[in-house]
Design a protein around this motif. Structure first.
Motif, PDB file in Angstrom:
ATOM      1  N   ILE A  83       2.879   6.132   1.682  1.00 38.78           N
ATOM      2  CA  ILE A  83       2.557   6.809   0.422  1.00 38.78           C
ATOM      3  C   ILE A  83       3.598   7.885   0.144  1.00 38.78           C
ATOM      4  O   ILE A  83       3.763   8.815   0.940  1.00 38.78           O
ATOM      5  N   GLU A 114       3.532   7.891  -8.032  1.00 43.06           N
ATOM      6  CA  GLU A 114       3.064   7.422  -6.725  1.00 43.06           C
ATOM      7  C   GLU A 114       3.778   6.122  -6.359  1.00 43.06           C
ATOM      8  O   GLU A 114       3.880   5.213  -7.187  1.00 43.06           O
ATOM      9  N   LEU A 133       3.520   3.216  -3.389  1.00 43.59           N
ATOM     10  CA  LEU A 133       2.709   2.713  -2.284  1.00 43.59           C
ATOM     11  C   LEU A 133       3.340   1.452  -1.715  1.00 43.59           C
ATOM     12  O   LEU A 133       3.633   0.502  -2.445  1.00 43.59           O
ATOM     13  N   GLY A 188      -2.588   2.894   0.424  1.00 46.26           N
ATOM     14  CA  GLY A 188      -3.413   3.319  -0.690  1.00 46.26           C
ATOM     15  C   GLY A 188      -4.183   4.580  -0.402  1.00 46.26           C
ATOM     16  O   GLY A 188      -4.058   5.198   0.668  1.00 46.26           O
ATOM     17  N   PHE A 189      -4.984   4.958  -1.376  1.00 45.43           N
ATOM     18  CA  PHE A 189      -5.817   6.143  -1.295  1.00 45.43           C
ATOM     19  C   PHE A 189      -7.265   5.697  -1.069  1.00 45.43           C
ATOM     20  O   PHE A 189      -7.844   4.989  -1.896  1.00 45.43           O
ATOM     21  N   ASP A 190      -7.833   6.096   0.061  1.00 46.56           N
ATOM     22  CA  ASP A 190      -9.218   5.748   0.358  1.00 46.56           C
ATOM     23  C   ASP A 190     -10.160   6.403  -0.651  1.00 46.56           C
ATOM     24  O   ASP A 190      -9.745   7.266  -1.446  1.00 46.56           O
ATOM     25  N   LEU A 231      -1.690  -2.527  -8.990  1.00 48.69           N
ATOM     26  CA  LEU A 231      -2.599  -1.499  -8.489  1.00 48.69           C
ATOM     27  C   LEU A 231      -4.017  -2.042  -8.491  1.00 48.69           C
ATOM     28  O   LEU A 231      -4.529  -2.475  -9.532  1.00 48.69           O
ATOM     29  N   THR A 232      -4.670  -2.045  -7.330  1.00 56.26           N
ATOM     30  CA  THR A 232      -6.066  -2.453  -7.229  1.00 56.26           C
ATOM     31  C   THR A 232      -6.943  -1.206  -7.278  1.00 56.26           C
ATOM     32  O   THR A 232      -6.764  -0.264  -6.495  1.00 56.26           O
ATOM     33  N   HIS A 233      -7.866  -1.203  -8.230  1.00 52.30           N
ATOM     34  CA  HIS A 233      -8.767  -0.062  -8.457  1.00 52.30           C
ATOM     35  C   HIS A 233     -10.205  -0.505  -8.229  1.00 52.30           C
ATOM     36  O   HIS A 233     -10.622  -1.567  -8.677  1.00 52.30           O
ATOM     37  N   GLU A 293      -7.821   3.510  -4.677  1.00 54.14           N
ATOM     38  CA  GLU A 293      -6.605   2.981  -5.277  1.00 54.14           C
ATOM     39  C   GLU A 293      -5.738   2.428  -4.154  1.00 54.14           C
ATOM     40  O   GLU A 293      -5.447   3.138  -3.191  1.00 54.14           O
ATOM     41  N   ARG A 294      -5.296   1.169  -4.322  1.00 51.12           N
ATOM     42  CA  ARG A 294      -4.608   0.530  -3.198  1.00 51.12           C
ATOM     43  C   ARG A 294      -3.579  -0.485  -3.702  1.00 51.12           C
ATOM     44  O   ARG A 294      -3.742  -1.088  -4.768  1.00 51.12           O
ATOM     45  N   ASN A 295      -2.533  -0.655  -2.895  1.00 55.66           N
ATOM     46  CA  ASN A 295      -1.567  -1.718  -3.140  1.00 55.66           C
ATOM     47  C   ASN A 295      -1.958  -2.899  -2.275  1.00 55.66           C
ATOM     48  O   ASN A 295      -1.596  -2.978  -1.100  1.00 55.66           O
TER      49      ASN A 295
END
Length: 237
Positions: free
Chosen positions: A38, A66, A68, A73-75, A93-95, A123-125
């Motif tokens: 990140i 950002e 990634l 990603g962000f937990d 981006l997976t939300h 939020e995650r790649n």
């Protein structure tokens, strides 16, 4: 990170009255967790970075770039009383959020999450390649309410996106070399270059650069190369 950026100065007549600040991409505060894949660049005070000269501009309280790595990603984390607009530059981006939405956002899509009284999201790649996205936070004019979410797929050039909760309008411009675009007449304008090079009131802006303008009147941006430009038009606070 520079404390003031570049002052471009006052103008009158057919151009902008004042450019408050030009902020270069390399001046952004470096955050994130590179060991976890990140990398973050912050244009305003954010998290552990406190910059009293850059707490907000108009309704904008954060503008984070950002990056990634695949799998990073962000937990799950909370937000409240914030309008969060996301623009993907590269990748997917997976939300996922606590109101039941799970989406994949791609370049050209605009994602908005109104945190209102409170929401949690991830939020995650999840894709195979690198992900870069710009996330802009705006302060709502009134706190509270119910969270809401939407994605506008493939938003067209010159299509404004209204964010009345923050008294703001986002203009997306994709310009060919030499093309001009009007800068909105507004109390506050925040212009961010996503791609290419843009000339704005005598300043050459390159990817990641941003200009903050106040009391604009008759201003223009000119693309030096094929460019993508995001422009926030905001009412006075």
């Amino acid at each position: 990170m520079g404390s003031r950026g570049e002052s471009v100065g006052a103008r009158t007549g057919a151009t902008v009255d004042r450019v408050t600040d030009v902020r270069r991409a390399h001046e952004r505060f470096q955050g994130g967790d590179p060991a976890a894949g990140i990398e973050s660049r912050h244009a305003f005070s954010f998290g552990p970075h406190y910059d009293p000269d850059h707490l907000r501009f108009g309704a904008v309280i954060a503008c984070n770039e950002e990056r990634l790595a695949p799998g990073a990603g962000f937990d799950e984390h909370p937000h409240s009383h914030t309008e969060i607009v996301t623009w993907v530059v590269e990748g997917e981006l997976t939300h996922r959020d606590s109101t039941g939405h799970e989406t994949v956002v791609r370049p050209g899509d605009l994602q908005r999450l109104s945190a209102a009284s409170g929401v949690r999201h991830v939020e995650r790649n999840a894709g195979p390649g690198p992900l870069t996205f710009l996330q802009m936070w705006l302060a709502p004019r009134e706190p509270g309410g119910d969270p809401s979410y939407e994605v506008v797929r493939g938003i067209a050039d010159s299509t404004p996106y209204a964010l009345p909760e923050a008294g703001a309008m986002l203009h997306v411009r994709r310009l060919s070399a030499g093309e001009r675009t009007a800068v909105p007449d507004a109390a506050y304008v925040y212009a961010h270059v996503v791609r290419g090079e843009v000339l704005l009131d005598g300043a050459r802006l390159t990817p990641g650069d941003a200009a903050r303008l106040t009391d604009t009147k008759g201003a223009e941006a000119v693309a030096a190369t094929a460019s993508e430009l995001l422009v926030w038009e905001m009412r006075g606070t």
